[in-house]
Design a protein around this motif. Structure first.
Motif, PDB file in Angstrom:
ATOM      1  N   ALA A 281       0.764  -1.174   0.163  1.00  0.00           N
ATOM      2  CA  ALA A 281      -0.003  -0.053  -0.102  1.00  0.00           C
ATOM      3  C   ALA A 281       0.828   1.331   0.105  1.00  0.00           C
ATOM      4  CB  ALA A 281      -0.922   0.174   1.329  1.00  0.00           C
ATOM      5  N   PHE A 282       2.033   1.336   0.810  1.00  0.00           N
ATOM      6  CA  PHE A 282       2.695   2.313   0.866  1.00  0.00           C
ATOM      7  C   PHE A 282       4.180   2.388  -0.036  1.00  0.00           C
ATOM      8  CE2 PHE A 282       0.085   2.656   4.489  1.00  0.00           C
ATOM      9  CZ  PHE A 282      -0.397   3.957   4.374  1.00  0.00           C
ATOM     10  N   ALA A 283       4.416   1.329  -1.025  1.00  0.00           N
ATOM     11  CA  ALA A 283       5.562   1.334  -1.603  1.00  0.00           C
ATOM     12  C   ALA A 283       5.665   2.532  -2.417  1.00  0.00           C
ATOM     13  CB  ALA A 283       5.647   0.153  -2.344  1.00  0.00           C
ATOM     14  N   LEU A 284       5.006   2.909  -2.831  1.00  0.00           N
ATOM     15  CA  LEU A 284       5.139   4.021  -4.103  1.00  0.00           C
ATOM     16  C   LEU A 284       5.452   5.394  -3.208  1.00  0.00           C
ATOM     17  CD1 LEU A 284       2.131   3.628  -6.733  1.00  0.00           C
ATOM     18  CD2 LEU A 284       4.592   3.230  -6.949  1.00  0.00           C
ATOM     19  N   ASN A 285       4.780   5.482  -2.146  1.00  0.00           N
ATOM     20  CA  ASN A 285       4.834   6.826  -1.337  1.00  0.00           C
ATOM     21  C   ASN A 285       6.416   6.551  -0.770  1.00  0.00           C
ATOM     22  OD1 ASN A 285       2.421   8.083  -1.667  1.00  0.00           O
ATOM     23  ND2 ASN A 285       1.527   7.354   0.083  1.00  0.00           N
ATOM     24  N   ILE A 286       6.789   5.700  -0.178  1.00  0.00           N
ATOM     25  CA  ILE A 286       8.137   5.426   0.351  1.00  0.00           C
ATOM     26  C   ILE A 286       9.212   5.752  -0.684  1.00  0.00           C
ATOM     27  CG2 ILE A 286       9.709   3.830   1.422  1.00  0.00           C
ATOM     28  CD1 ILE A 286       7.150   2.403   2.656  1.00  0.00           C
ATOM     29  N   ASN A 377      10.738  -2.408   2.920  1.00  0.00           N
ATOM     30  CA  ASN A 377      11.896  -1.976   1.664  1.00  0.00           C
ATOM     31  C   ASN A 377      11.372  -1.899   0.451  1.00  0.00           C
ATOM     32  OD1 ASN A 377      13.766  -2.261   3.949  1.00  0.00           O
ATOM     33  ND2 ASN A 377      14.665  -4.002   3.132  1.00  0.00           N
ATOM     34  N   VAL A 378      11.710  -1.000  -0.453  1.00  0.00           N
ATOM     35  CA  VAL A 378      11.192  -0.435  -1.922  1.00  0.00           C
ATOM     36  C   VAL A 378      12.572  -0.769  -2.692  1.00  0.00           C
ATOM     37  CG1 VAL A 378       9.299   0.847  -0.896  1.00  0.00           C
ATOM     38  CG2 VAL A 378      11.513   1.921  -1.283  1.00  0.00           C
ATOM     39  N   PRO A 379      12.253  -0.979  -3.786  1.00  0.00           N
ATOM     40  CA  PRO A 379      13.562  -0.974  -4.873  1.00  0.00           C
ATOM     41  C   PRO A 379      14.454   0.115  -4.557  1.00  0.00           C
ATOM     42  CG  PRO A 379      11.515  -1.535  -6.048  1.00  0.00           C
ATOM     43  CD  PRO A 379      11.167  -0.865  -4.586  1.00  0.00           C
ATOM     44  N   PHE A 380      15.719  -0.028  -4.394  1.00  0.00           N
ATOM     45  CA  PHE A 380      16.793   0.794  -4.312  1.00  0.00           C
ATOM     46  C   PHE A 380      16.846   1.395  -2.802  1.00  0.00           C
ATOM     47  CE2 PHE A 380      14.913   1.434  -8.831  1.00  0.00           C
ATOM     48  CZ  PHE A 380      16.132   0.757  -9.437  1.00  0.00           C
ATOM     49  N   PHE A 381      15.928   1.148  -2.080  1.00  0.00           N
ATOM     50  CA  PHE A 381      15.979   1.910  -0.635  1.00  0.00           C
ATOM     51  C   PHE A 381      15.791   1.003   0.370  1.00  0.00           C
ATOM     52  CE2 PHE A 381      15.276   5.423  -3.509  1.00  0.00           C
ATOM     53  CZ  PHE A 381      16.275   6.120  -3.286  1.00  0.00           C
ATOM     54  N   THR A 387      19.160   4.624   6.196  1.00  0.00           N
ATOM     55  CA  THR A 387      19.003   5.243   4.935  1.00  0.00           C
ATOM     56  C   THR A 387      18.593   6.870   5.252  1.00  0.00           C
ATOM     57  OG1 THR A 387      17.922   3.320   4.153  1.00  0.00           O
ATOM     58  CG2 THR A 387      17.570   5.421   3.027  1.00  0.00           C
ATOM     59  N   PHE A 388      18.204   7.192   6.382  1.00  0.00           N
ATOM     60  CA  PHE A 388      17.917   8.507   6.679  1.00  0.00           C
ATOM     61  C   PHE A 388      18.871   9.392   7.059  1.00  0.00           C
ATOM     62  CE2 PHE A 388      17.356  11.355  10.429  1.00  0.00           C
ATOM     63  CZ  PHE A 388      16.453  12.324   9.825  1.00  0.00           C
ATOM     64  N   SER A 389      19.855   8.642   7.737  1.00  0.00           N
ATOM     65  CA  SER A 389      21.301   9.509   7.880  1.00  0.00           C
ATOM     66  C   SER A 389      21.858   9.605   6.583  1.00  0.00           C
ATOM     67  CB  SER A 389      21.881   8.540   8.896  1.00  0.00           C
ATOM     68  OG  SER A 389      22.295   7.183   8.239  1.00  0.00           O
ATOM     69  N   VAL A 390      22.003   8.611   5.539  1.00  0.00           N
ATOM     70  CA  VAL A 390      22.621   8.744   4.398  1.00  0.00           C
ATOM     71  C   VAL A 390      21.866  10.043   3.449  1.00  0.00           C
ATOM     72  CG1 VAL A 390      22.920   7.736   2.101  1.00  0.00           C
ATOM     73  CG2 VAL A 390      23.358   6.449   4.195  1.00  0.00           C
ATOM     74  N   ILE A 391      20.545  10.105   3.809  1.00  0.00           N
ATOM     75  CA  ILE A 391      19.903  11.097   2.823  1.00  0.00           C
ATOM     76  C   ILE A 391      20.491  12.316   3.431  1.00  0.00           C
ATOM     77  CG2 ILE A 391      17.818  12.034   2.506  1.00  0.00           C
ATOM     78  CD1 ILE A 391      16.611   9.135   1.917  1.00  0.00           C
TER      79      ILE A 391
END
Length: 406
Positions: A281-286, A377-381, A387-391
């Protein structure tokens, strides 16, 4: 001798809808956009009209703001271009999130119905924990919405404060300032067009903040509930492991343990299936948040450095709200992954060696499922705090690089 176990009575299902407790505030926020209820077939015509008006309002604002930034860039005014493009990215993010939300309504409806059914059949000893998680989710939702509201409010109020100050300084005729910088096909300095444009822009702030804070808060609420279910499952495994006889293990006790482990395995599988529906449900949003996160933070930070006067204060809550969005998504993924992996530890700590082959087989099933892990998890992320710290680090690097060109 056996330790005394307490049989909990399951209450009959409640007729109270799930949004009245766990998602009460998220329901009210998304209702302002027109998204709720999720059942598209039973949606009233005026609600569908409300959704269409909100999507059109966001689209018109994005086009006018983008054109203003493009013209400013062509004229060589980079600071004006950056200042105008900052809210455009936020509107684009909100627009796409609502489109993805509408696309995945069936998945969202299934997730919420599963949670509603689970809550209605929830044992009494878990209800206090569920209520505590619900209160936490409501507080997070309120503070996140408050940040978004303050950012939108400052955008709307700041031009009037500047015009009031200019009038006090004797400026006449008074230069009229819109809440957002737009390229318009008419003269906004005339009184009537200025009033209509200002009203329209302030209205467009409503779908902008509700589309973002509502969908984000719904995700964190669902993830907190799933995390609570995993934690309760781990506690059940630990409590079951403590129900050992002082001398030996009888056939009756082994049969009781196996029945409870079968129930735990079935519940574990249901929680994993709910997590899979949440991910769908939330993959696109993430994916959108992680793709645009560094870019939005970079643009907002540059805007804070380039704008002058009180406009700097309008970007401060904007920057904090974008950081909060990234944090919420990353934290949501982390708590689900960590709580799922904790099931493996709880299963390993269970005294399976005291029982028969069926017991060991049930424990192995728990550990195998937990090893695979439940995640968002979603593709590439990877949806995690790493991941938050990397961004955030990437955004700070981009800001440093862009600052050198200004």
């Amino acid at each position: 001798m056996f330790k005394r176990t307490v049989t909990m009575k399951v209450e009959p299902p409640s007729s109270e809808p799930v949004q009245s407790g766990f998602f009460r505030l998220q329901h009210k926020i998304l209702l302002a956009f027109g998204i709720w209820p999720l059942d598209r077939a039973n949606r009233r015509w005026f609600v569908s009209l409300q959704i269409g008006v909100n999507l059109i309002a966001l689209t018109l604002c994005m086009i006018c703001e983008f054109l203003y930034g493009l013209y400013a860039y062509q004229d060589g005014d980079l600071s004006e271009a950056i200042e105008s493009i900052s809210p455009t990215v936020a509107r684009l993010s909100g627009l796409l999130r609502m489109v993805f939300y509408l696309i995945n309504e069936k998945h969202l409806e299934k997730v919420l119905k599963c949670i509603e059914v689970a809550q209605q059949h929830e044992p009494l000893y878990e209800r206090n924990n569920t209520q505590r998680i619900a209160r936490l989710g409501q507080r997070v939702t309120f503070y996140h919405f408050l940040m978004m509201f303050i950012a939108a409010l400052l955008y709307g109020v700041t031009p009037f404060l500047i015009m009031g100050y200019n009038w006090y300084q004797g400026q006449w005729p008074l230069v009229k300032i819109l809440p957002f910088k737009l390229a318009l096909p008419y003269d906004s300095q005339r009184l009537f067009p200025f009033i209509l444009t200002t009203l329209f822009l302030n209205y467009a702030s409503i779908p902008t903040i509700t589309s973002q804070s509502g969908s984000d808060a719904l995700l964190i609420g669902v993830c907190l509930y799933v995390r609570g279910q995993f934690d309760a499952l781990g506690q059940d495994i630990a409590a079951l492991g403590g129900q050992q006889s002082v001398v030996g293990v009888s056939r009756q006790e082994t049969h009781h343990i196996n029945r409870q482990l079968q129930r735990i395995n079935q519940r574990h599988q249901r929680i994993i299936e709910i997590t899979g529906e949440v991910r769908a449900a939330f993959a696109l949003n993430i994916f959108l948040i992680y793709m645009c996160g560094a870019l939005i933070l970079c643009i907002v930070s540059i805007a804070m450095l380039t704008v002058e006067g009180v406009y700097k204060f309008t970007y401060l809550p904007f920057a904090f709200s974008e950081l909060a969005i990234l944090f919420l998504y990353s934290y949501s993924g982390s708590i689900i992954c960590d709580s799922s992996e904790a099931i493996q530890t709880a299963a390993y700590s269970f005294p399976w060696y005291r029982y028969d082959r069926d017991t060991r087989h049930l424990i192995q099933l728990l550990m195998i499922r937990a090893q695979r892990g439940s995640n968002l998890n979603v593709p590439f992320f990877e949806t995690s705090m790493a991941t938050f710290s990397v961004i955030v680090r990437s955004a700070s690097s981009y800001v440093t690089l862009m600052k050198s060109f200004l």
